[in-house]
Design an enzyme around this catalytic site. Structure first.
Site, short mmCIF file in Angstrom:
data_model
loop_
_atom_site.label_atom_id
_atom_site.label_comp_id
_atom_site.label_asym_id
_atom_site.label_seq_id
_atom_site.Cartn_x
_atom_site.Cartn_y
_atom_site.Cartn_z
N GLY A 179 0.44 3.86 16.30
CA GLY A 179 1.09 3.07 17.35
C GLY A 179 0.07 2.67 18.43
N HIS A 180 -0.77 3.63 18.84
CA HIS A 180 -1.79 3.31 19.84
C HIS A 180 -2.79 2.28 19.29
CE1 HIS A 180 -0.73 7.49 21.29
NE2 HIS A 180 -0.64 6.79 22.41
N GLY A 186 3.12 -0.10 25.09
CA GLY A 186 4.05 -0.18 23.96
C GLY A 186 5.47 -0.48 24.41
N LYS A 233 7.95 0.55 22.85
CA LYS A 233 8.77 1.74 22.58
C LYS A 233 9.22 2.38 23.90
CE LYS A 233 7.56 6.09 21.44
NZ LYS A 233 8.48 6.94 22.21
N ASP A 234 8.31 2.41 24.87
CA ASP A 234 8.65 2.92 26.21
C ASP A 234 9.12 1.73 27.04
OD1 ASP A 234 7.73 5.73 25.87
OD2 ASP A 234 5.83 4.75 25.50
N VAL A 279 5.66 0.55 16.68
CA VAL A 279 5.21 0.82 15.29
C VAL A 279 6.05 1.97 14.76
CG1 VAL A 279 3.26 1.49 13.84
CG2 VAL A 279 2.90 0.01 15.82
N MET A 284 6.82 5.73 16.10
CA MET A 284 5.68 6.66 16.21
C MET A 284 5.56 7.17 17.63
SD MET A 284 2.71 5.36 13.76
CE MET A 284 3.06 5.08 12.02
N ARG A 341 5.04 12.97 20.39
CA ARG A 341 6.01 14.06 20.46
C ARG A 341 6.73 14.29 19.12
NH1 ARG A 341 6.68 12.25 26.29
NH2 ARG A 341 5.94 14.04 27.49
O1 PAF Z 1 2.76 5.92 27.94
C1 PAF Z 1 1.87 6.72 28.27
O2 PAF Z 1 1.10 7.20 27.45
C2 PAF Z 1 1.75 7.12 29.74
O3 PAF Z 1 2.98 7.17 30.35
C3 PAF Z 1 0.76 6.23 30.52
C4 PAF Z 1 1.23 4.78 30.58
C5 PAF Z 1 -0.61 6.28 29.87
C6 PAF Z 1 0.64 6.74 31.96
O4 PAF Z 1 0.20 8.05 32.00
#
Ligand code: PAF
Length: 286
Positions: free
Chosen positions: A36-37, A149, A151-152, A178, A186, A189
């Site tokens: 995903g990243h 993303g 997703k968030d 993703v 993905m 957690r």
């Molecule tokens: O989504 C994340 O991984 C975190 O909330 C972020 C945006 C890097 C801030 O710490």
């Protein structure tokens, strides 16, 4: 790829690129990178000649009983993945570099309203922590484009609002979620799930899809769609924080004529708190 831990060195490196007329794209992360990243990174690379990623597990966005201490930290593996993805600079600050007086005493950025609903209601202070660290990272890296993303979804909305309200000179871009082959979004957690929980987890995505079909069909009231999905997830063993249909633009409850909607869910399964969403358009009588 360079790995820098100090704010001053990052500023210097980015200023040098900028003087050469290069655009800088940025992906902030908490590390423990997965596909995903990498998709965020691939998208970011289309928006600049230079690409920066940060890895920082931000204590300010974790509640007192949350998983800050146990959050998976894999900086060496992350560095290898970033290098392979064509990253120019990995920023890896420690807590002292980001919060010299401690996170509890630091100046904070608050995005009212949007931060208090949905996940914000279940994780008080979470989005203040996110908005604060992202504002700091934006000030340090000074990117032209930053990618987050979808997703968030709520986090992305909070960051867009923060960047707009503070007149930050950058573009915030959302990247599609993703998923694993069985639909599970993905997330770092997901590794908290044991084998039995992992087998059940894709039900989240299945319920989101069912909700979209029902909402687009237009015959079932939204509250009924929400309560049926909630009951179905509870039967499958989830402990639900929310399952809700909202207006995509501001996450408020939709009015009759609103067409651009998003269905969002947050649910606990064992040690994992899973979130997911689907954005969609419904025919309306605007
Ligand atoms: O989504 C994340 O991984 C975190 O909330 C972020 C945006 C890097 C801030 O710490």
């Amino acid at each position: 790829m360079e790995i820098l831990t100090g704010i001053a060195e990052v500023r210097e490196r980015v200023a040098h690129w900028r003087r050469g007329g290069e655009q800088v794209a940025f992906v902030p992360t908490m590390g423990n990178l997965h596909s995903g990243h990498i998709s965020l990174i691939d998208l970011a690379r289309q928006h600049g000649q230079r690409f920066v990623a940060s890895i920082f597990v931000n204590p300010m966005q974790f509640g007192p009983n949350e998983d800050f201490n146990h959050y998976p930290r894999t900086p060496e593996r992350d560095a290898g993945m970033l290098e392979q993805a064509g990253c120019d600079l990995m920023f890896l600050p420690d807590v002292g570099e980001m919060y010299p007086e401690g996170a509890g005493r630091a100046t904070r950025v608050e995005v009212p309203g949007l931060s208090e609903i949905l996940c914000g209601a279940f994780r008080p202070g979470h989005f203040e922590g996110v908005a604060t660290v992202v504002a700091k990272l934006f000030n340090i890296v000074q990117p032209d484009v930053a990618v987050f993303g979808e997703k968030d979804y709520q986090q992305l909305a909070v960051i867009r609002r923060m960047a707009r309200d503070l007149c930050l000179p950058l573009r915030v871009v959302g990247a599609p979620t993703v998923r694993e082959a069985d639909g599970l979004a993905m997330s770092s957690r997901n590794q908290y799930l044991d084998a039995a929980e992992r087998a059940v987890a894709p039900a989240i995505h299945a319920e989101l899809q069912r909700a979209v079909v029902a909402a687009v069909g237009g015959r079932v009231p939204l509250e009924v769609i929400e309560s049926e999905a909630a009951a179905s997830l509870a039967r499958a063993g989830f402990s639900l924080d929310y399952f809700t249909l909202r207006r995509a633009s501001d996450l408020e409850p939709p009015a009759a004529g609103d067409r651009d909607l998003v269905v969002l869910v947050a649910a606990r399964l064992g040690r994992a708190r899973l979130i997911d969403n689907l954005r969609f358009s419904r025919a309306g009588s605007a």
